[in-house]
Design a protein around this motif. Sequence first.
Motif, PDB file in Angstrom:
ATOM      1  N   GLU A   1       0.502  -1.632   0.284  1.00 42.78           N
ATOM      2  CA  GLU A   1      -0.075  -0.034   0.196  1.00 42.78           C
ATOM      3  C   GLU A   1       1.103   1.220   0.112  1.00 42.78           C
ATOM      4  O   GLU A   1       0.435   2.431  -0.740  1.00 42.78           O
ATOM      5  CB  GLU A   1      -1.185  -0.047   1.160  1.00 42.78           C
ATOM      6  CG  GLU A   1      -2.201  -0.854   0.926  1.00 42.78           C
ATOM      7  CD  GLU A   1      -3.909  -0.631   1.463  1.00 42.78           C
ATOM      8  OE1 GLU A   1      -4.220  -1.459   2.357  1.00 42.78           O
ATOM      9  OE2 GLU A   1      -3.758   0.501   1.031  1.00 42.78           O
ATOM     10  N   GLN A   2       2.313   0.940   0.866  1.00 41.70           N
ATOM     11  CA  GLN A   2       2.510   2.618   0.548  1.00 41.70           C
ATOM     12  C   GLN A   2       3.661   3.147  -0.085  1.00 41.70           C
ATOM     13  O   GLN A   2       3.784   3.962  -0.595  1.00 41.70           O
ATOM     14  CB  GLN A   2       3.898   1.995   1.913  1.00 41.70           C
ATOM     15  CG  GLN A   2       4.285   1.437   2.428  1.00 41.70           C
ATOM     16  CD  GLN A   2       3.699   0.352   3.176  1.00 41.70           C
ATOM     17  OE1 GLN A   2       3.330  -0.357   2.237  1.00 41.70           O
ATOM     18  NE2 GLN A   2       4.643  -0.709   3.955  1.00 41.70           N
ATOM     19  N   PHE A   3       3.622   1.832  -1.279  1.00 40.58           N
ATOM     20  CA  PHE A   3       4.615   2.291  -2.561  1.00 40.58           C
ATOM     21  C   PHE A   3       3.389   2.448  -3.308  1.00 40.58           C
ATOM     22  O   PHE A   3       3.895   2.900  -5.458  1.00 40.58           O
ATOM     23  CB  PHE A   3       5.092   1.328  -2.488  1.00 40.58           C
ATOM     24  CG  PHE A   3       6.610   0.782  -1.604  1.00 40.58           C
ATOM     25  CD1 PHE A   3       7.090   1.225  -1.900  1.00 40.58           C
ATOM     26  CD2 PHE A   3       6.281  -0.199  -0.487  1.00 40.58           C
ATOM     27  CE1 PHE A   3       8.854   1.529  -0.595  1.00 40.58           C
ATOM     28  CE2 PHE A   3       6.983  -0.226   0.428  1.00 40.58           C
ATOM     29  CZ  PHE A   3       8.654   0.959   0.572  1.00 40.58           C
ATOM     30  N   TYR A   4       1.930   2.693  -3.123  1.00 41.83           N
ATOM     31  CA  TYR A   4       1.846   3.058  -4.830  1.00 41.83           C
ATOM     32  C   TYR A   4       1.597   4.536  -5.048  1.00 41.83           C
ATOM     33  O   TYR A   4       1.955   5.118  -4.196  1.00 41.83           O
ATOM     34  CB  TYR A   4       0.182   2.990  -4.011  1.00 41.83           C
ATOM     35  CG  TYR A   4      -0.689   1.369  -4.802  1.00 41.83           C
ATOM     36  CD1 TYR A   4      -1.019   1.564  -6.150  1.00 41.83           C
ATOM     37  CD2 TYR A   4      -0.983   0.551  -3.286  1.00 41.83           C
ATOM     38  CE1 TYR A   4      -1.368  -0.344  -6.311  1.00 41.83           C
ATOM     39  CE2 TYR A   4      -1.068  -0.127  -3.690  1.00 41.83           C
ATOM     40  CZ  TYR A   4      -1.910  -1.373  -5.520  1.00 41.83           C
ATOM     41  OH  TYR A   4      -1.715  -2.140  -5.604  1.00 41.83           O
ATOM     42  N   THR A   5       2.088   4.655  -5.708  1.00 40.11           N
ATOM     43  CA  THR A   5       2.221   6.381  -5.889  1.00 40.11           C
ATOM     44  C   THR A   5       0.992   7.489  -6.823  1.00 40.11           C
ATOM     45  O   THR A   5       0.578   6.788  -7.292  1.00 40.11           O
ATOM     46  CB  THR A   5       3.445   7.211  -7.002  1.00 40.11           C
ATOM     47  OG1 THR A   5       3.314   6.573  -7.949  1.00 40.11           O
ATOM     48  CG2 THR A   5       4.935   6.061  -6.197  1.00 40.11           C
TER      49      THR A   5
ATOM     50  N   GLU B   1      -4.293  -4.264  -7.869  1.00 38.69           N
ATOM     51  CA  GLU B   1      -4.662  -3.657  -6.832  1.00 38.69           C
ATOM     52  C   GLU B   1      -4.142  -4.240  -5.180  1.00 38.69           C
ATOM     53  O   GLU B   1      -4.864  -5.315  -5.876  1.00 38.69           O
ATOM     54  CB  GLU B   1      -6.520  -3.223  -6.846  1.00 38.69           C
ATOM     55  CG  GLU B   1      -6.528  -2.293  -8.461  1.00 38.69           C
ATOM     56  CD  GLU B   1      -7.983  -1.767  -8.582  1.00 38.69           C
ATOM     57  OE1 GLU B   1      -8.228  -2.506  -8.000  1.00 38.69           O
ATOM     58  OE2 GLU B   1      -8.312  -1.595  -9.129  1.00 38.69           O
ATOM     59  N   PRO B   2      -4.946  -3.698  -4.697  1.00 37.18           N
ATOM     60  CA  PRO B   2      -4.552  -4.469  -2.853  1.00 37.18           C
ATOM     61  C   PRO B   2      -5.117  -5.884  -2.722  1.00 37.18           C
ATOM     62  O   PRO B   2      -6.196  -5.716  -3.887  1.00 37.18           O
ATOM     63  CB  PRO B   2      -4.862  -3.738  -2.176  1.00 37.18           C
ATOM     64  CG  PRO B   2      -4.830  -2.017  -3.061  1.00 37.18           C
ATOM     65  CD  PRO B   2      -5.217  -2.260  -4.497  1.00 37.18           C
TER      66      PRO B   2
END
Lengths: 433, 131
Positions: free
Chosen positions: A377-381, A412-413
């Motif tokens: 999640e934290q690496f989607y830009t 997607e996640p």
Amino acid sequence: MIWNQAAECMSREEKRRLQSQRLKELVARVYANCEPYRKRMQEAGVTPDDIQSIDDIAKLPFTSKKDLRDYYPWGMLSAPLSDIVRIHASSGTTGKPIVAGYTANDLKIWEEVGARCLAAFGMDKNDVFHVSYGYGLFTGGLGAHGAGQNLGATVIPMSVGNTEKQLLMMHDLGATAIACTPSYALYLTEALEKSGIPREEFKLRVGVLGAEPWTEAMRKEIEQRLQIKAYDIYGLTEIIGPGVGHECEFQCGTHLHDDHFYPEIIDPETGEVLPEGSTGELVFTTLTKEGMPLIRFRTRDLTRLVYEKCQCGRTTVRMEKILGRSDDMLIIRGVNVFPSQVEAVLCEMEEVEPHFFITVDRVNNTDTFDIQVEVKEQFYTDDIKGMVKLQKKVVAKLQSVIGISPNIILSEPRSIERSQGKAKRVLDKRKFQ
Amino acid sequence: MTTKQLSIFLENKTGRLNDVAKILSESSINMKAFSIADNTDFGILRVLVSDTDKAYQILKQNGFAVKFTDVITLHISNTPGSLYSILDLLATANIYIEYMYAFSEGEQASVVIRPDNLEEAVKVLKQNNIQ
Ligand SMILES: [Zn+2]
């Protein structure tokens, strides 16, 4: 702790004597009681008298998965059905299942080797052992169950499914050890993180993981996120189930219980026994089983055996990580690709989840090789450029390890199905053309 | 002047945009402006909504990868040259625009700008009395 000092630490000479004796008895037994074995030995011109030591094993014909299907359901039994007290079966994806019958003594052996494994993982009678392998025909559930009971642990027969309930029981009953597949351990980790229950409220410290291949990187991920020590328990339904081998505290290969299951490494092409230390196909002979003993059963697993005494004190032969199964191997654009390699690369990258799905197809006579991966999640830009850069990074890493370039599909996640049993990670559409 | 925009990662399969629109409308959240950036494999939906925090929560619950991104929203007159003067100001200050999108309602036009240096851009615009 070493559960059975005498068996697990005996000298190599002593072990050979025991193996020779057991092999002689085994061959006499199957020759007398199991028609397919007798026929095959006669065809090969071998009689029980030709088997005097463990080295004579090379004279015996191989057994394969196909034999077990051909003689379904009872043809491979070496004991009368009246002596069989338990049935297990593998979930083979094609055709008939493989059915294995256990005598009371077989179950005793299974509980013995199972307890050796759990003891090696630092477990004892004070442990509360949560078994999340499937109960039923699959050997996982009842295999781990019997091992835990023999050890004297408090066994919770949870079986698979209903993750919320699993967390609740684990929490409330203070489970200290869990048996499940590595992919379920990851699934459970996610569920635990999502549940919001603080990790300190769980007493879990040991993972008894097996039933599917997993990588060192996946182990690290499970150990870090679930905060347990994760051990590999090795087993094959055909041989006995979980308990054929285990890791010790030094995690330097899988100790095989070679007083019961005699391993050989052969050349998968010629069937020749390879010199000590060679890499090849693993073959097992169940030296002590009565119900459905197997002689020189070809596992299709590629690995190497190490005979030196381990730092832990055990002298049981050690098997290195399985390099792959010949059945799992994909040949893409002429290159051998193992899904385990893909998994190892993804596990090492902090930006993506260890879950993936490979689709292989053939378009205009060229193999296509797609791998769907999930970004953490934290690496989607917010910009396309950033995502493309990440996509290229994954491609480059995989290319450097497997030698060909896959097409990476960022998804997607949680869009890739989380498997609760054996992970399904490959679709080879070429097979349907 | 700065607003929180939602950036949503979308797989390139039909219906994903519909899913977002449906989820938001079911929670009575209004999309004020949006744009989509995409390539052949995936897209990024950037959207300004009536209730940003609620929309973020709901999209997350529905499994979307959502991020907050700070952007500049300017209301300018819907006349020729008004956008140019703003872009010129930023260019002169060496501020690079990563992306922008605009929407107009009658006399008024609004423009959403994502500059590479948000703080600096806000400073420049304020100095020139642009709201
Ligand atoms: Zn050891």
